[in-house]
Design a protein around this motif. Structure first.
Motif, PDB file in Angstrom:
ATOM      1  N   ASP A 168       0.817  -1.207   0.000  1.00 42.55           N
ATOM      2  CA  ASP A 168       0.000   0.000   0.000  1.00 42.55           C
ATOM      3  C   ASP A 168       0.854   1.263   0.000  1.00 42.55           C
ATOM      4  N   SER A 169       2.178   1.124  -0.130  1.00 43.45           N
ATOM      5  CA  SER A 169       2.990   2.325  -0.269  1.00 43.45           C
ATOM      6  C   SER A 169       3.259   2.637  -1.733  1.00 43.45           C
ATOM      7  N   ARG A 239      -6.902  -1.276   6.614  1.00 44.07           N
ATOM      8  CA  ARG A 239      -6.086  -0.303   7.324  1.00 44.07           C
ATOM      9  C   ARG A 239      -6.695   1.076   7.114  1.00 44.07           C
ATOM     10  N   GLN A 240      -6.869   1.787   8.209  1.00 42.82           N
ATOM     11  CA  GLN A 240      -7.514   3.092   8.112  1.00 42.82           C
ATOM     12  C   GLN A 240      -6.479   4.196   8.048  1.00 42.82           C
ATOM     13  N   TYR A 241      -6.423   4.873   6.939  1.00 41.50           N
ATOM     14  CA  TYR A 241      -5.546   6.024   6.805  1.00 41.50           C
ATOM     15  C   TYR A 241      -6.382   7.285   6.843  1.00 41.50           C
ATOM     16  N   PRO A 242      -5.751   8.450   7.089  1.00 40.33           N
ATOM     17  CA  PRO A 242      -6.542   9.684   7.053  1.00 40.33           C
ATOM     18  C   PRO A 242      -7.152   9.939   5.678  1.00 40.33           C
ATOM     19  N   TRP A 243      -6.581   9.340   4.654  1.00 41.38           N
ATOM     20  CA  TRP A 243      -7.070   9.626   3.308  1.00 41.38           C
ATOM     21  C   TRP A 243      -7.890   8.488   2.723  1.00 41.38           C
TER      22      TRP A 243
ATOM     23  N   ALA B 177       5.995   7.690   4.696  1.00 38.14           N
ATOM     24  CA  ALA B 177       5.136   7.560   5.864  1.00 38.14           C
ATOM     25  C   ALA B 177       3.710   7.204   5.509  1.00 38.14           C
ATOM     26  N   ASP B 178       3.371   7.177   4.221  1.00 41.91           N
ATOM     27  CA  ASP B 178       1.989   6.811   3.884  1.00 41.91           C
ATOM     28  C   ASP B 178       1.758   5.306   3.991  1.00 41.91           C
ATOM     29  N   THR B 181      -0.361   3.726   9.499  1.00 42.07           N
ATOM     30  CA  THR B 181      -1.593   4.362   9.976  1.00 42.07           C
ATOM     31  C   THR B 181      -1.213   5.287  11.125  1.00 42.07           C
ATOM     32  N   PRO B 182      -2.080   6.247  11.454  1.00 41.75           N
ATOM     33  CA  PRO B 182      -1.749   7.201  12.516  1.00 41.75           C
ATOM     34  C   PRO B 182      -1.325   6.533  13.829  1.00 41.75           C
ATOM     35  N   ILE B 231       6.128  12.375   3.195  1.00 44.00           N
ATOM     36  CA  ILE B 231       5.642  11.797   1.938  1.00 44.00           C
ATOM     37  C   ILE B 231       6.160  12.741   0.865  1.00 44.00           C
ATOM     38  N   ALA B 255      -3.108  10.759  -0.704  1.00 47.12           N
ATOM     39  CA  ALA B 255      -2.278  11.199   0.411  1.00 47.12           C
ATOM     40  C   ALA B 255      -1.640  12.518   0.018  1.00 47.12           C
ATOM     41  N   HIS B 262      -1.581  14.413   7.331  1.00 44.26           N
ATOM     42  CA  HIS B 262      -1.088  13.255   6.603  1.00 44.26           C
ATOM     43  C   HIS B 262       0.388  13.015   6.874  1.00 44.26           C
TER      44      HIS B 262
END
Lengths: 357, 382
Positions: A168-169, A239-243, B177-178, B181-182, B231, B255, B262
């Protein structure tokens, strides 16, 4: 081609199949999470981070097998997953390859010795590893030296399936480019990975299509996740990302579902067969011919020893004879000298006599 | 002391402005060192930071050619940036090959040597009689890119960071860093800070207290975000709500680079360029350079060359080649001399033989003469 669910084979279905999978990759690439996601349970405990003061200490590679019972659409599978924490984490990683290779060959040796026994153990557990998932770091560039080294060294002993961890990167464009480059690297270095072999003439169309599709997905892009999140009202593993949310079971986000199906349903029989009929046979041939070679070397050695001994003996005797010869000659000379002096004396005496007369 | 009060002053207060004019005409040198494994987004980051293509992305066509050399190289890219008539000579130092091999032992030596060499070079130039045109390539800041494993620092990271921290302003950066997760990110940062503290790694710090409250608060914010998660992206993408931003487009969302939720890119940019660039330059000149100079002055005399302790493997090969050539030459010369010597000896032997032959000839003649004389004298006697 090779589907375990042959109709009418209820005995096998009830007894279940056994499959061993090894997972190799540097730490932080999602290996452990993948195993847990695959088995849908926490099979491998999360890594406990050591004390910060000890973080600079390099631990070697460890080999840890875990067994879990799975149920795939009614078929029982006894899955053994071998984890390899510590691979590639040290400053100097030359030693890692030998460890893993040693483990794989150990399993083969066990089977070999078991087969050669007069009275075999019926309950002998076959611990040979049928497939190895190698986790490639999602650098986005190409294969690194350690990747190429590992795959080259282990491919003669095991089916290798390369996968991309933490995919996922990579954006979809980057992922496609990266996959292409990785396959180019593998072809360039002539590494024989397991690429879902099929025969366009012998196999039926469905098999050909299935296998070529799986082949085109190589190396599989994987994301692992054990937690569930809610997306649009449904609960999914992701996976929960801010985006956004990355879903593990969504074939558009990653290749996890396809790989799982291939490993546990459609292709594990093929992997087992290749391991037994081809890889194990090769190892057996190599090992046995190595031991016979060393045996014949020993024999010729003995012969050499023999002839050498004989030669030495002969030399000694020759020396002795020579000594005797020399001695005899010397004595002869001495005697001659004596005779000669005696003769001289006689002659002088004679001469004296003549003079007197 | 005489003090001039406000109002109609004599113009002393104009000194800062004069300084400003001089400084802005002179421009500035700025050297950033990027350290980290390949594939962590270093090139993309630099291009994003300066919103221009400082370094071109990697080409893949020639990757099959050069597999024999396993060295860490030092690559320097120079650029001249200008904004509102103020120019900066930017140098970006990259370290391709670092951390990429199976055996990475001592792979940090070329980097450490490079940093020390710049201090050394400046020091020697400073000691020259003519020191107007100084070329200053001292590294003002080192960005160390950490792989986003989510666990902890690797032994290699710790080894290198320890050595870097004492020589240069070290700023740890969490790359790509993407991937985190936070919650993962928060745990990872905490973990890294723990390890940095426990292993005594010196990272860059700056004075937090400032004249106004806003600056102080901003400084504290920036410090709290260390290590910075970044990022990098030079592409413009469309977000869900229609904005066009610099970011990375995934199937599950976009992102954004400049979004503080982010990643910490904005804070890092602030640190590197907007607010603390001068502090970075000054602390390099005042602290790190002085430390190096002190250490060298204590043990060496002025003008003496530096003792080289470690050899770079690349140079070692050249050294070997030179040494081989040298021994070859010496051997050839020796052979030549030997054969010459043999020639002389052979000459000498030959001449000696001739001499002997002449001698024996003479002797024979002499004895003939004698016998003839002897033959004569009995005849005479009779």
């Amino acid at each position: 081609m090779s589907h375990p669910r042959r109709p009418g084979n209820r005995k096998n279905v009830k007894k279940g199949f056994q499959f061993t999978l090894m997972v190799v990759g540097a730490s932080g690439l999602g290996r452990t999470t993948f195993i847990n996601t695959l088995c849908d349970a926490e099979v491998v405990p999360k890594r406990e981070c050591e004390e910060p003061e000890m973080a600079h200490i390099e631990e070697g590679i460890k080999i840890k097998p875990y067994t879990v019972e799975l149920d795939e659409d009614g078929v029982k599978i006894s899955l053994t997953v071998v984890d390899t924490p510590g691979f590639g984490d040290m400053i100097d990683n030359e030693y890692c390859f030998q460890e893993i290779l040693g483990y794989l060959e150990q399993q083969y040796d066990d089977i070999l010795s078991e087969e050669s026994r007069i009275k075999r153990n019926r309950r002998f557990r076959d611990n040979r590893v049928h497939a190895l998932l190698y986790f490639i770091a999602p650098t986005g560039h190409s294969l690194r030296e350690i990747d190429i080294e590992l795959m080259s060294r282990l491919s003669p002993r095991i089916n290798i399936i390369p996968v991309i961890g933490k995919s996922d990167s990579l954006t979809p464009g980057e992922l496609a480019d990266f996959k292409k480059r990785v396959m180019e690297d593998i072809a360039h270095h002539k590494i024989p990975i397991y690429n879902f072999p099929y025969d366009p003439e012998e196999d039926d169309d469905e098999t050909v299509e299935e296998n070529s599709e799986l082949r085109s997905l190589l190396p599989f892009a994987l994301i692992g996740c054990e937690e569930e999140v809610t997306v649009d009202g449904r609960k999914v593993r992701g996976r929960q990302y801010p985006w956004g949310v990355v879903e593990v079971d969504n074939p558009q986000h990653c290749d996890f579902v396809k790989l799982r199906y291939a490993l546990l349903s459609s292709h594990f029989q093929d992997l087992k067969e290749i391991t037994h009929d081809y890889l194990y046979e090769n190892y057996r041939t190599e090992k046995l011919s190595r031991s016979t070679d060393s045996a014949s070397d020993n024999d010729s050695g003995e012969e050499d020893e023999h002839s050498r001994l004989k030669e030495e003996q002969m030399k000694k005797e020759e020396g002795k004879l020579k000594e005797i010869e020399d001695r005899v000659q010397r004595e002869l000379k001495e005697k001659q000298q004596e005779l000669w002096t005696k003769e001289q004396q006689l002659m002088s005496l004679e001469a004296a006599q003549v003079q007197v007369q | 002391m005489v003090s001039t009060q406000a109002g109609a002053g004599i113009g002393i207060a104009n000194l800062p402005n004069q300084r400003h004019a001089i400084a802005s005409k002179k421009g500035s040198n700025y050297t950033i060192l990027l350290c980290g494994e390949s594939g962590l987004g270093k090139t993309t980051f630099i291009n994003t930071l300066f919103t221009t293509t400082i370094k071109t992305p990697k080409t893949y066509k020639r990757r099959f050619n050069n597999t024999a050399e396993k060295t860490v190289e030092i690559e320097i890219i120079r650029a001249e940036l200008e904004e509102k008539q103020f120019g900066v000579k930017l140098s970006v130092v990259d370290t391709p090959g670092f951390g990429d091999y199976t055996n990475n032992r001592d792979s940090w030596m070329p980097i450490i040597d490079f940093i020390d060499d710049q201090h050394e070079s400046y020091m020697r130039q400073d000691q020259q009689p003519e020191r107007l045109e100084l070329s200053d390539m001292r590294v003002h800041c080192c960005l160390y890119f950490i792989r986003p494993t989510g666990h902890t620092l690797k032994p290699l990271d710790i080894e290198v960071m320890k050595r870097l921290g004492t020589r240069v302003n070290l700023i740890p950066v969490i790359a790509k860093a993407d991937t985190l997760t936070p919650t993962d990110l928060h745990k990872f940062k905490k973990r890294i800070l723990e390890v940095i503290a426990a292993q005594n790694i010196q990272c860059y710090t700056f004075p937090l207290e400032s004249d106004d409250e806003a600056s102080t608060k901003r400084n504290m914010n920036i410090m709290a975000a260390m290590p910075f998660s970044v990022i990098g992206s030079t592409d413009d993408v469309q977000t869900v709500d229609g904005r066009t931003v610099k970011g990375r487009q995934y199937s599950w969302g976009v992102a954004e680079v400049e979004n503080e939720d982010h990643c910490d890119f904005k804070k890092l940019r602030q640190l590197l360029i907007r607010t603390h660039m001068l502090d970075l330059i000054h602390s390099t000149e005042e602290t790190h350079y002085e430390t190096y100079r002190r250490a060298q002055m204590e043990t060496r005399k002025i003008g003496e060359a530096k003792v080289k302790t470690v050899t770079n493997p690349k140079w070692k090969e050249e050294e070997e080649a030179l040494r081989k050539r040298f021994t070859e030459q010496v051997r050839l010369e020796e052979n030549r001399f030997r054969s010459w010597e043999q020639q002389l000896i052979a000459e000498r032997d030959r001449l000696n033989k001739d001499l002997e032959a002449e001698h024996s000839h003479i002797k024979a003649l002499e004895s003939e003469l004698e016998s003839m004389q002897v033959g004569l004298s009995p005849k005479q006697r009779k």
